[in-house]
Design a protein around this motif. Structure first.
Motif, PDB file in Angstrom:
ATOM      1  N   GLY A  55       0.866  -1.519   0.012  1.00 54.96           N
ATOM      2  CA  GLY A  55       0.005   0.018  -0.428  1.00 54.96           C
ATOM      3  C   GLY A  55       0.763   1.426  -0.016  1.00 54.96           C
ATOM      4  N   VAL A  56       1.973   1.249  -0.532  1.00 59.15           N
ATOM      5  CA  VAL A  56       3.008   2.249  -0.186  1.00 59.15           C
ATOM      6  C   VAL A  56       3.044   2.991  -1.653  1.00 59.15           C
ATOM      7  CG1 VAL A  56       5.396   3.216  -0.065  1.00 59.15           C
ATOM      8  CG2 VAL A  56       4.572   1.237   1.992  1.00 59.15           C
ATOM      9  N   LEU A  57       2.669   4.235  -1.589  1.00 63.30           N
ATOM     10  CA  LEU A  57       2.805   4.616  -3.049  1.00 63.30           C
ATOM     11  C   LEU A  57       4.259   5.323  -3.319  1.00 63.30           C
ATOM     12  CD1 LEU A  57      -0.587   6.423  -2.749  1.00 63.30           C
ATOM     13  CD2 LEU A  57      -0.181   4.787  -3.769  1.00 63.30           C
ATOM     14  N   ALA A  58       4.745   4.669  -4.456  1.00 65.72           N
ATOM     15  CA  ALA A  58       6.448   5.671  -5.040  1.00 65.72           C
ATOM     16  C   ALA A  58       6.225   7.015  -5.638  1.00 65.72           C
ATOM     17  CB  ALA A  58       6.907   4.131  -5.276  1.00 65.72           C
ATOM     18  N   ALA A  59       5.114   7.505  -4.836  1.00 67.36           N
ATOM     19  CA  ALA A  59       4.617   8.707  -6.059  1.00 67.36           C
ATOM     20  C   ALA A  59       6.247   9.500  -5.090  1.00 67.36           C
ATOM     21  CB  ALA A  59       3.870   9.500  -5.721  1.00 67.36           C
ATOM     22  N   VAL A  60       7.114  10.508  -5.736  1.00 66.15           N
ATOM     23  CA  VAL A  60       7.817  10.753  -4.812  1.00 66.15           C
ATOM     24  C   VAL A  60       7.041  12.639  -5.311  1.00 66.15           C
ATOM     25  CG1 VAL A  60      10.084  11.864  -4.940  1.00 66.15           C
ATOM     26  CG2 VAL A  60       9.760   9.749  -5.540  1.00 66.15           C
ATOM     27  N   LEU A  61       7.434  13.256  -4.577  1.00 61.46           N
ATOM     28  CA  LEU A  61       7.085  14.712  -4.938  1.00 61.46           C
ATOM     29  C   LEU A  61       7.870  15.369  -4.504  1.00 61.46           C
ATOM     30  CD1 LEU A  61       3.938  14.277  -2.363  1.00 61.46           C
ATOM     31  CD2 LEU A  61       3.815  13.700  -4.522  1.00 61.46           C
TER      32      LEU A  61
ATOM     33  N   ALA B  56      11.869  16.408  -2.810  1.00 60.19           N
ATOM     34  CA  ALA B  56      12.185  16.740  -1.750  1.00 60.19           C
ATOM     35  C   ALA B  56      13.699  16.586  -2.075  1.00 60.19           C
ATOM     36  CB  ALA B  56      12.128  15.845  -0.220  1.00 60.19           C
ATOM     37  N   SER B  57      14.156  17.943  -1.386  1.00 63.81           N
ATOM     38  CA  SER B  57      16.005  18.036  -1.381  1.00 63.81           C
ATOM     39  C   SER B  57      16.476  17.929   0.095  1.00 63.81           C
ATOM     40  CB  SER B  57      15.916  19.012  -1.698  1.00 63.81           C
ATOM     41  OG  SER B  57      15.506  20.139  -0.862  1.00 63.81           O
ATOM     42  N   VAL B  58      17.980  17.209  -0.508  1.00 59.69           N
ATOM     43  CA  VAL B  58      18.516  17.560   1.312  1.00 59.69           C
ATOM     44  C   VAL B  58      19.357  18.504   1.383  1.00 59.69           C
ATOM     45  CG1 VAL B  58      20.042  16.026   3.461  1.00 59.69           C
ATOM     46  CG2 VAL B  58      17.492  14.572   1.230  1.00 59.69           C
ATOM     47  N   THR B  59      19.794  18.996   2.608  1.00 59.27           N
ATOM     48  CA  THR B  59      20.563  19.929   2.719  1.00 59.27           C
ATOM     49  C   THR B  59      21.310  20.111   4.182  1.00 59.27           C
ATOM     50  OG1 THR B  59      18.982  20.784   4.052  1.00 59.27           O
ATOM     51  CG2 THR B  59      19.324  21.595   1.175  1.00 59.27           C
ATOM     52  N   GLY B  60      22.143  19.417   4.402  1.00 59.16           N
ATOM     53  CA  GLY B  60      23.161  19.552   5.651  1.00 59.16           C
ATOM     54  C   GLY B  60      23.051  20.581   6.483  1.00 59.16           C
ATOM     55  N   GLY B  61      23.059  20.698   7.920  1.00 57.87           N
ATOM     56  CA  GLY B  61      22.509  21.885   7.963  1.00 57.87           C
ATOM     57  C   GLY B  61      22.262  21.663  10.125  1.00 57.87           C
TER      58      GLY B  61
ATOM     59  N   ILE C 123      11.399   9.319   3.498  1.00 59.84           N
ATOM     60  CA  ILE C 123       9.822  10.030   4.572  1.00 59.84           C
ATOM     61  C   ILE C 123       8.613   9.994   4.165  1.00 59.84           C
ATOM     62  CG2 ILE C 123       9.485  12.298   5.711  1.00 59.84           C
ATOM     63  CD1 ILE C 123      11.717  11.357   7.075  1.00 59.84           C
ATOM     64  N   GLN C 124       7.649   9.450   4.833  1.00 58.54           N
ATOM     65  CA  GLN C 124       6.112   9.467   4.236  1.00 58.54           C
ATOM     66  C   GLN C 124       4.929  10.058   4.935  1.00 58.54           C
ATOM     67  OE1 GLN C 124       6.295   4.660   3.859  1.00 58.54           O
ATOM     68  NE2 GLN C 124       6.846   4.738   2.583  1.00 58.54           N
ATOM     69  N   THR C 125       3.730  10.071   4.625  1.00 59.38           N
ATOM     70  CA  THR C 125       2.934  10.416   5.124  1.00 59.38           C
ATOM     71  C   THR C 125       1.636   9.984   4.406  1.00 59.38           C
ATOM     72  OG1 THR C 125       2.253  12.330   3.122  1.00 59.38           O
ATOM     73  CG2 THR C 125       3.800  13.346   4.975  1.00 59.38           C
TER      74      THR C 125
ATOM     75  N   THR D 232       5.134   8.721  -0.417  1.00 60.15           N
ATOM     76  CA  THR D 232       6.701   9.068  -0.156  1.00 60.15           C
ATOM     77  C   THR D 232       6.713  10.660  -0.852  1.00 60.15           C
ATOM     78  OG1 THR D 232       7.142   6.213  -0.155  1.00 60.15           O
ATOM     79  CG2 THR D 232       9.153   7.409  -0.984  1.00 60.15           C
ATOM     80  N   VAL D 233       7.793  10.730   0.006  1.00 63.82           N
ATOM     81  CA  VAL D 233       7.694  12.766  -0.318  1.00 63.82           C
ATOM     82  C   VAL D 233       9.844  12.503  -0.061  1.00 63.82           C
ATOM     83  CG1 VAL D 233       5.678  13.163   0.871  1.00 63.82           C
ATOM     84  CG2 VAL D 233       7.951  13.083   2.695  1.00 63.82           C
ATOM     85  N   HIS D 234       9.667  12.025   0.563  1.00 63.42           N
ATOM     86  CA  HIS D 234      11.471  11.570   0.143  1.00 63.42           C
ATOM     87  C   HIS D 234      12.010  10.242   0.216  1.00 63.42           C
ATOM     88  CE1 HIS D 234      15.776  13.201   0.376  1.00 63.42           C
ATOM     89  NE2 HIS D 234      15.738  12.012   2.022  1.00 63.42           N
ATOM     90  N   ARG D 235      13.357  10.172  -0.169  1.00 60.83           N
ATOM     91  CA  ARG D 235      13.537   8.636  -0.330  1.00 60.83           C
ATOM     92  C   ARG D 235      15.118   8.931  -1.015  1.00 60.83           C
ATOM     93  NH1 ARG D 235      11.451   3.946  -3.220  1.00 60.83           N
ATOM     94  NH2 ARG D 235       9.392   4.907  -3.742  1.00 60.83           N
ATOM     95  N   THR D 236      15.688   8.354   0.244  1.00 60.73           N
ATOM     96  CA  THR D 236      17.300   7.733  -0.158  1.00 60.73           C
ATOM     97  C   THR D 236      18.130   7.212   0.618  1.00 60.73           C
ATOM     98  OG1 THR D 236      19.800   9.221   0.500  1.00 60.73           O
ATOM     99  CG2 THR D 236      18.288   8.862   1.933  1.00 60.73           C
ATOM    100  N   THR D 237      19.477   6.442  -0.900  1.00 60.05           N
ATOM    101  CA  THR D 237      20.188   4.832  -0.309  1.00 60.05           C
ATOM    102  C   THR D 237      21.291   5.571  -0.356  1.00 60.05           C
ATOM    103  OG1 THR D 237      20.494   4.641  -2.201  1.00 60.05           O
ATOM    104  CG2 THR D 237      18.298   3.925  -1.758  1.00 60.05           C
TER     105      THR D 237
END
Length: 481
Positions: free
Chosen positions: A8-14, A16-21, A99-101, A110-115
């Protein structure tokens, strides 16, 4: 690494970007997640609960069991526009995660993913909405679990922090996300490691945190559904028989059904577990940070026994020098309880080892130690050999100190090359044979299996699944007299 597909997980990536901080220290903006109800697939120990990751503190944390996948979820209370998520990882982080909502009903976006996660503090700029926000980790950076100091969700507009469902306290120790085991020194054909291990005839080493090999729950969307009650199963009760317990669905009913006559939670309090009439709670002072007036008062009120520091010989556990432990020991003995030695991960029978130096120092200073506490994990899954190795280790420790023995963590888990578990039948056979052996040794006062909750999906050493059903090892434990 083991991976479990999530239905049931939707793979649509909306986008998102990662920034260090760094975390927005002192920022006026309050995360909409702070103090909200949080759930997780598992917790390494009771004091490392999901609530610790949303309490607004950087000295408390959530830590999972040692397997994949794991997840942490927060309920924002209502659908919320989300603009940013900050992950403050402890040393044990996820290299692959999403990250999922969700608005509920089991549908996750899914709003963010990384490997290529690198740990530290990660700020994720997202554009999403949802009532529930979930970190779904699919690959760990090490053999330990995953752990977060803080999981912060920022929305457009602020929300009044809701009181935390399970408040965390500043007196909770901050063990490293994953306890580690080290080879126990004892002659052993196959060293095995696991949470606290004492050398055994076959040294077993382990760097498993407290409950860590423990069960992982499959992700749920929103508040978890009540677990099926544990069926009434006749269980034998022995004054020696005990179990390590941490938060999990149906854990209180499972404890009552297990037949254990005592249990502990690696803390001075019950951690929300209901004590059955047939069982006794035994408190523990986990590490140096746990030695507070409040914790000592709680421990004293809990009963006649007190367990000392947890695996002080491991950096990933309470991580204490012998000198530090001895300096704090009078505060523990001042409670007047019968007190167990610090439980070393391994080498309890080794001349000049951590425990040997502690016991020598305690004797020289006139400090009281009423019984010896040990951990042991076996990597040789042959029943007769494993039982023989465990017995040899315990006997060697007893002959060295001539004090009663409490074996407060034991199971078959091989940590010599990653983490390897026996078959269900092998673990159950070991439960049956080892408890019979322990019952026959007059100098063994008590033992505690690691642990009560069991994963529903992954190999582990637990006794009861989340629906209340006993595992093969659980049925063997129930039958142990």
């Amino acid at each position: 690494m083991r991976r479990t597909a999530l239905a049931g997980v939707l793979a649509a990536v909306l986008g998102a970007s990662v920034t260090g901080g760094a975390l927005p220290a002192g920022a006026a903006e309050t995360p909409v997640s702070q103090g909200r109800a949080a759930l997780a697939s598992s917790s390494e120990r009771g004091d490392l609960s999901p609530a610790a990751a949303v309490d607004g503190r950087n000295d408390t944390r959530w830590s999972s069991r040692f397997d994949d996948p794991q997840w942490l979820q927060v309920d924002l209370g209502r659908p919320t526009a989300i603009k940013k998520i900050v992950l403050n990882w402890e040393h044990a982080y996820a290299t692959a995660f999403r990250i999922q909502t969700s608005d509920g009903g089991g549908r996750w976006r899914t709003v963010h993913r990384t490997t290529a996660g690198k740990g530290g503090v990660q700020t994720l700029d997202v554009s999403a909405t949802g009532r529930y926000v979930r970190l779904h980790a699919t690959e760990r950076s090490s053999r330990y679990g995953v752990s977060l100091w803080e999981f912060q969700v920022f929305g457009k507009g602020t929300a009044s922090p809701a009181p935390s469902a399970t408040p965390t306290t500043s007196t909770v120790p901050k063990p490293s996300s994953t306890p580690t085991r080290t080879p126990t020194s004892g002659p052993s054909a196959t060293p095995s490691r696991t949470p606290g291990t004492g050398p055994s005839a076959t040294p077993t080493t382990s760097t498993t945190p407290r409950p860590s090999t423990t069960p992982t729950r499959t992700p749920t969307s929103g508040p978890s559904t009540p677990a099926t009650p544990v069926p009434e199963v006749p269980a034998e009760t022995s004054a020696k028989k005990g179990v390590g317990v941490w938060q999990a669905p149906g854990v209180s009913a499972a404890l009552a059904a297990s037949g254990a006559s005592w249990y502990y939670t690696w803390a001075p309090h019950h951690n929300g577990v209901t004590t059955p009439a047939s069982a006794e709670f035994v408190p523990m002072i986990w590490g140096a940070a746990s030695v507070t007036d409040q914790n000592l008062a709680q421990a004293k009120a809990a009963g006649p026994y007190l367990l000392g520091f947890n695996e002080p010989d491991l950096a990933e556990q309470s991580n204490m020098s012998v000198e530090k432990a001895l300096s704090l020991w009078p505060r523990l003995t001042a409670t007047g309880q019968k007190i167990g030695s610090p439980a070393v991960a391994y080498g309890g029978d080794t001349p000049g080892g951590w425990l040997d130096r502690f016991m020598t120092g305690a004797s020289q200073k006139g400090y009281r130690v009423d019984f010896i506490t040990l951990h042991w994990y076996g990597g040789d899954f042959r029943t007769e050999a494993a039982v023989g190795q465990l017995r040899s280790y315990i006997q060697a420790v007893y002959e060295r100190y001539r004090k009663p023995i409490w074996l407060t963590e034991f199971a078959l888990i091989d940590f010599s090359n990653g983490v390897r578990f026996p078959t269900d039948a092998q673990q159950a056979a070991f439960v049956t044979a080892s408890t019979k052996m322990l019952a026959s040794l007059p100098y063994v006062q008590r033992y505690a299996w690691f642990g009560l909750p069991s994963s529903d999906t992954e190999p582990n050493s637990g006794l009861f699944r989340s629906n209340g059903a006993a595992t093969a090892a659980g049925r063997a434990f129930q039958a142990a007299g």
